[in-house]
Scaffold this motif. Structure first.
Motif, PDB file in Angstrom:
ATOM      1  N   ASN A 425       0.747 -33.537   3.415  1.00  0.00           N
ATOM      2  CA  ASN A 425       1.169 -32.235   4.464  1.00  0.00           C
ATOM      3  C   ASN A 425       0.348 -32.419   5.611  1.00  0.00           C
ATOM      4  N   ARG A 426      -0.999 -32.575   5.611  1.00  0.00           N
ATOM      5  CA  ARG A 426      -1.801 -32.640   6.805  1.00  0.00           C
ATOM      6  C   ARG A 426      -1.539 -33.813   7.702  1.00  0.00           C
ATOM      7  N   PHE A 427      -1.094 -34.832   7.022  1.00  0.00           N
ATOM      8  CA  PHE A 427      -1.153 -36.135   8.063  1.00  0.00           C
ATOM      9  C   PHE A 427       0.377 -36.456   8.043  1.00  0.00           C
ATOM     10  N   ALA A 428       1.363 -35.347   7.636  1.00  0.00           N
ATOM     11  CA  ALA A 428       2.715 -35.703   7.963  1.00  0.00           C
ATOM     12  C   ALA A 428       2.873 -36.502   9.072  1.00  0.00           C
ATOM     13  N   GLU A 429       2.321 -35.938  10.296  1.00  0.00           N
ATOM     14  CA  GLU A 429       2.837 -36.409  11.758  1.00  0.00           C
ATOM     15  C   GLU A 429       2.200 -37.817  12.059  1.00  0.00           C
ATOM     16  N   HIS A 430       1.302 -38.289  11.092  1.00  0.00           N
ATOM     17  CA  HIS A 430       0.576 -39.605  11.594  1.00  0.00           C
ATOM     18  C   HIS A 430       1.164 -40.575  10.401  1.00  0.00           C
ATOM     19  N   GLN A 431       1.904 -41.676  10.872  1.00  0.00           N
ATOM     20  CA  GLN A 431       2.592 -42.552  10.175  1.00  0.00           C
ATOM     21  C   GLN A 431       1.523 -43.597   9.632  1.00  0.00           C
ATOM     22  N   GLY A 432       1.608 -43.751   8.169  1.00  0.00           N
ATOM     23  CA  GLY A 432       0.634 -44.590   7.456  1.00  0.00           C
ATOM     24  C   GLY A 432      -0.488 -44.126   6.987  1.00  0.00           C
ATOM     25  N   VAL A 433      -0.674 -42.778   7.337  1.00  0.00           N
ATOM     26  CA  VAL A 433      -1.938 -42.239   6.760  1.00  0.00           C
ATOM     27  C   VAL A 433      -1.533 -41.123   5.600  1.00  0.00           C
ATOM     28  N   TYR A 434      -1.922 -41.197   4.585  1.00  0.00           N
ATOM     29  CA  TYR A 434      -1.469 -40.312   3.624  1.00  0.00           C
ATOM     30  C   TYR A 434      -2.776 -39.888   2.647  1.00  0.00           C
ATOM     31  N   LYS A 442     -10.810 -40.556  15.308  1.00  0.00           N
ATOM     32  CA  LYS A 442      -9.964 -39.369  16.115  1.00  0.00           C
ATOM     33  C   LYS A 442      -9.509 -38.331  14.895  1.00  0.00           C
ATOM     34  N   LEU A 443      -9.003 -38.796  14.049  1.00  0.00           N
ATOM     35  CA  LEU A 443      -8.340 -37.670  13.033  1.00  0.00           C
ATOM     36  C   LEU A 443      -9.663 -36.945  12.399  1.00  0.00           C
ATOM     37  N   ILE A 444     -10.803 -37.620  12.194  1.00  0.00           N
ATOM     38  CA  ILE A 444     -12.106 -37.203  11.373  1.00  0.00           C
ATOM     39  C   ILE A 444     -12.426 -36.006  12.387  1.00  0.00           C
ATOM     40  N   ARG A 445     -12.423 -36.256  13.894  1.00  0.00           N
ATOM     41  CA  ARG A 445     -12.954 -35.229  14.633  1.00  0.00           C
ATOM     42  C   ARG A 445     -12.002 -34.137  14.710  1.00  0.00           C
ATOM     43  N   GLU A 446     -10.713 -34.258  14.329  1.00  0.00           N
ATOM     44  CA  GLU A 446      -9.808 -33.189  14.590  1.00  0.00           C
ATOM     45  C   GLU A 446      -9.712 -32.336  13.353  1.00  0.00           C
ATOM     46  N   TYR A 447      -9.880 -32.905  12.321  1.00  0.00           N
ATOM     47  CA  TYR A 447      -9.736 -32.231  10.962  1.00  0.00           C
ATOM     48  C   TYR A 447     -10.796 -31.869  10.128  1.00  0.00           C
ATOM     49  N   VAL A 448     -12.088 -32.675  10.631  1.00  0.00           N
ATOM     50  CA  VAL A 448     -13.269 -32.229  10.001  1.00  0.00           C
ATOM     51  C   VAL A 448     -14.271 -31.445  10.829  1.00  0.00           C
ATOM     52  N   LYS A 477     -15.155 -38.051   5.649  1.00  0.00           N
ATOM     53  CA  LYS A 477     -14.032 -38.131   4.890  1.00  0.00           C
ATOM     54  C   LYS A 477     -14.395 -37.587   3.522  1.00  0.00           C
ATOM     55  N   ASP A 478     -15.503 -37.677   2.915  1.00  0.00           N
ATOM     56  CA  ASP A 478     -15.499 -37.257   1.424  1.00  0.00           C
ATOM     57  C   ASP A 478     -15.452 -35.725   1.584  1.00  0.00           C
ATOM     58  N   VAL A 479     -16.528 -35.359   2.528  1.00  0.00           N
ATOM     59  CA  VAL A 479     -16.765 -33.903   2.429  1.00  0.00           C
ATOM     60  C   VAL A 479     -15.365 -33.071   2.756  1.00  0.00           C
ATOM     61  N   LYS A 480     -14.578 -33.655   3.739  1.00  0.00           N
ATOM     62  CA  LYS A 480     -13.057 -32.946   3.684  1.00  0.00           C
ATOM     63  C   LYS A 480     -12.602 -33.058   2.479  1.00  0.00           C
ATOM     64  N   ASN A 481     -12.486 -33.977   1.798  1.00  0.00           N
ATOM     65  CA  ASN A 481     -11.674 -34.175   0.533  1.00  0.00           C
ATOM     66  C   ASN A 481     -12.475 -33.128  -0.613  1.00  0.00           C
ATOM     67  N   ASN A 482     -13.625 -32.926  -0.479  1.00  0.00           N
ATOM     68  CA  ASN A 482     -13.948 -32.140  -1.593  1.00  0.00           C
ATOM     69  C   ASN A 482     -13.963 -30.743  -1.234  1.00  0.00           C
ATOM     70  N   ILE A 483     -14.062 -30.264   0.043  1.00  0.00           N
ATOM     71  CA  ILE A 483     -13.685 -28.898   0.300  1.00  0.00           C
ATOM     72  C   ILE A 483     -12.478 -28.514   0.086  1.00  0.00           C
ATOM     73  N   LYS A 484     -11.572 -29.233   0.565  1.00  0.00           N
ATOM     74  CA  LYS A 484     -10.205 -28.791   0.524  1.00  0.00           C
ATOM     75  C   LYS A 484      -9.316 -28.940  -0.855  1.00  0.00           C
ATOM     76  N   HIS A 485      -9.588 -30.163  -1.438  1.00  0.00           N
ATOM     77  CA  HIS A 485      -9.036 -30.457  -2.595  1.00  0.00           C
ATOM     78  C   HIS A 485      -9.587 -30.345  -4.049  1.00  0.00           C
ATOM     79  N   ILE A 486     -10.807 -30.411  -3.960  1.00  0.00           N
ATOM     80  CA  ILE A 486     -11.468 -30.430  -5.452  1.00  0.00           C
ATOM     81  C   ILE A 486     -12.024 -29.217  -5.766  1.00  0.00           C
ATOM     82  N   GLY A 487     -12.728 -28.571  -4.657  1.00  0.00           N
ATOM     83  CA  GLY A 487     -13.568 -27.281  -4.675  1.00  0.00           C
ATOM     84  C   GLY A 487     -14.813 -27.296  -4.709  1.00  0.00           C
ATOM     85  N   ASN A 488     -15.476 -28.650  -4.632  1.00  0.00           N
ATOM     86  CA  ASN A 488     -16.926 -28.602  -4.674  1.00  0.00           C
ATOM     87  C   ASN A 488     -17.364 -29.709  -3.483  1.00  0.00           C
TER      88      ASN A 488
END
Length: 495
Positions: A425-434, A442-448, A477-488
């Motif tokens: 859902n977050r990367f829906a507008e960015h083709q090839g990024v899932y 650029k996406l890291i600066r935008e989302y993290v 990238k790892d920090v974003k993953n952990n905060i938003k999806h795993i909880g740690n």
């Protein structure tokens, strides 16, 4: 008499239609043109024997065969069937009315039996795209081609069946499969499970995070600590194939002939584990006539490199560009081909040659300096491209002897699926990024966006460990993953 039949050439993982033009006139010569390789040139002997043993004759006239377009090299023995059909039609021995409606491919034995071929799925996809009515091929490959809808697929066991079909004197059984039903019936079928692993809860957690964000990971630990066992179970917690991913992956395996006759469509993510003696060409692909390598066969799946320092350094270094770009381009003097290579790299290694450096109970017997020399076999730039570095410790007897099963793969996969859904859902507008691992700077600066405390922690880590800018991006990238999806938030030392 001039007759045309149609075959196909596979270039990379896509196919191109080949028009085979045969003219039989007065004379005694046999001419085959259109850039055929040795296997295609040798087809005359196979075809002549197959026709003779099935009651037909090789014309005792001048035969000119052109394989167009003439600037594409034709490779392999799969052109035997369309060549034989064209020669028979041009010499008036069979009806040529149906030839323009079908793509024909197949290797002939001397007795006329059809042998299986490679690259069937790309050929079938191309045949449908070019509005052919059907595809006639060896019966062993029929299920693979039948994955493509709106294309009639006929499998034949020998050339006599094909000739009878073209002459309306017999019929071929059309192969029909329900692609979606067969795919979804097998998609969750996997004999391995995370519940088989005793203990190692922290390692499983890290693997879950890696799977959620499609991050590369390296496991460092002594022999027998479960590194290989854990790695083999990573595909069981990855999201199931989508139908599009399954088709894309099956195409690659079809090109190298890795699809057996009972398989129509790959339903499980590939897990490739090449031996450490592999060459760089075998790993990334190539050869005189380029073929996909292990990194492409692992596309949409896992590439597991066991005992990483034992691989030749030159082999490991060729992975740098594919790990960043998620594709590999093989260039030759006259052409270049591109293969997809979007895989999750999982590596394992011992901490030293004897395997017991920093072991809780066993003593390391390596000489001074040997440990560092061993670790230096893996270059810094390659380690820089691995997101998570994890220490695996031996499992104590108490854990091994427990009868109670640990959490199974299905439960872990549910959390991974939830994490992937948020990322999609977050990367829906960015083709090839899932997944987070595919984010650009650029996406890291935008989302993290880090708070002051987290920013200071990463700054200290970079100062102490001498991390590069690439490592900084991968930590984010790892920090974003952990905060938003795993909880740690799990900070892993990258030294």
């Amino acid at each position: 008499m001039l007759v045309k039949t149609f075959g196909s050439a596979v270039f990379g993982i896509d196919a191109t239609t080949i028009t085979i033009e045969v003219d039989v006139t007065t004379g005694i010569k046999f001419l085959l043109v259109g850039l055929p390789d040795s296997a295609v040139k040798e087809s005359q002997q196979r075809i002549e024997s197959a026709l003779r043993l099935n009651g037909y004759k090789w014309p005792k006239k001048k035969i000119i065969i052109n394989m167009a377009p003439a600037d594409i090299r034709k490779e392999g023995s799969a052109y035997d069937l369309p060549l034989a059909a064209a020669v028979l039609a041009a010499s008036g021995q069979i009806n040529h009315d149906k030839l323009s409606k079908y793509v024909l491919m197949g290797e002939l034995s001397l007795d006329g039996t059809l042998q299986p071929i490679k690259g069937v799925l790309p050929i079938a996809i191309n045949a449908r795209a070019e509005d052919f009515e059907g595809f006639i091929l060896p019966k062993q490959n029929a299920r693979e081609a039948a994955v493509v809808d709106r294309l009639k697929v006929f499998g034949a066991e020998n050339i006599k069946e094909v000739i009878d079909f073209l002459n309306d004197e017999g019929s071929l059984e059309q192969t029909v499969i329900d692609t979606r039903a067969e795919f979804y019936a097998q998609v969750n079928n996997n004999p391995l499970d995370f519940s088989d692993v005793k203990g190692q809860e922290n390692v499983k957690r890290a693997l879950e995070i890696a799977a959620a964000g499609s991050h590369n990971i390296i496991l460092v630990g002594p022999p027998g600590s479960g590194k290989t066992m854990l790695a083999k179970r990573i595909p069981t917690v990855l999201p199931p194939f989508s139908l599009k991913e399954a088709l894309e992956t099956t195409k690659i395996h079809s090109v190298v002939g890795k699809i057996d006759k009972e398989t129509s469509l790959m339903t499980r993510r590939p897990f490739r584990s090449p031996h450490h003696t592999i060459s760089d060409v075998a790993l990334v692909g190539g050869g005189n006539y380029p073929q996909p390598g292990e990194i492409s066969l692992a596309h949409n799946g896992v590439l597991f490199l066991d005992e990483l320092p034992e691989f030749k350094r030159t082999v490991l270094e060729v992975m740098r560009q594919p790990l960043e770009d998620r594709n590999i381009t093989i260039s030759r003097a006259k052409f270049s081909v591109e293969y997809p290579a979007s895989f999750m790299l999982v590596a394992s290694m011992n901490p030293c040659p004897c395997g017991y450096y920093n072991h809780p109970t066993k003593e390391c017997v390596c000489a001074p300096g040997v440990v560092q020399k061993y670790l230096n076999k893996i270059s810094g730039p390659l380690l820089d491209r691995i997101d998570i570095h994890l220490e695996v410790v031996p499992v104590p007897f108490k854990k091994l002897s427990e009868m109670e099963s640990s959490e199974n793969s299905e439960a872990v996969r549910e959390r991974v699926l939830a994490a992937r859904k948020i990322q999609e859902n977050r990367f829906a507008e960015h083709q090839g990024v899932y997944a987070n691992a595919q984010m650009t700077s650029k996406l890291i600066r935008e989302y993290v966006v880090l708070d002051n405390e987290s920013n200071n922690l990463i700054k200290n880590a970079m100062d102490r460990l001498g991390l590069s800018a690439r490592a900084y991006d991968r930590i984010l990238k790892d920090v974003k993953n952990n905060i938003k999806h795993i909880g740690n938030i799990i900070f892993v030392s990258l030294n």
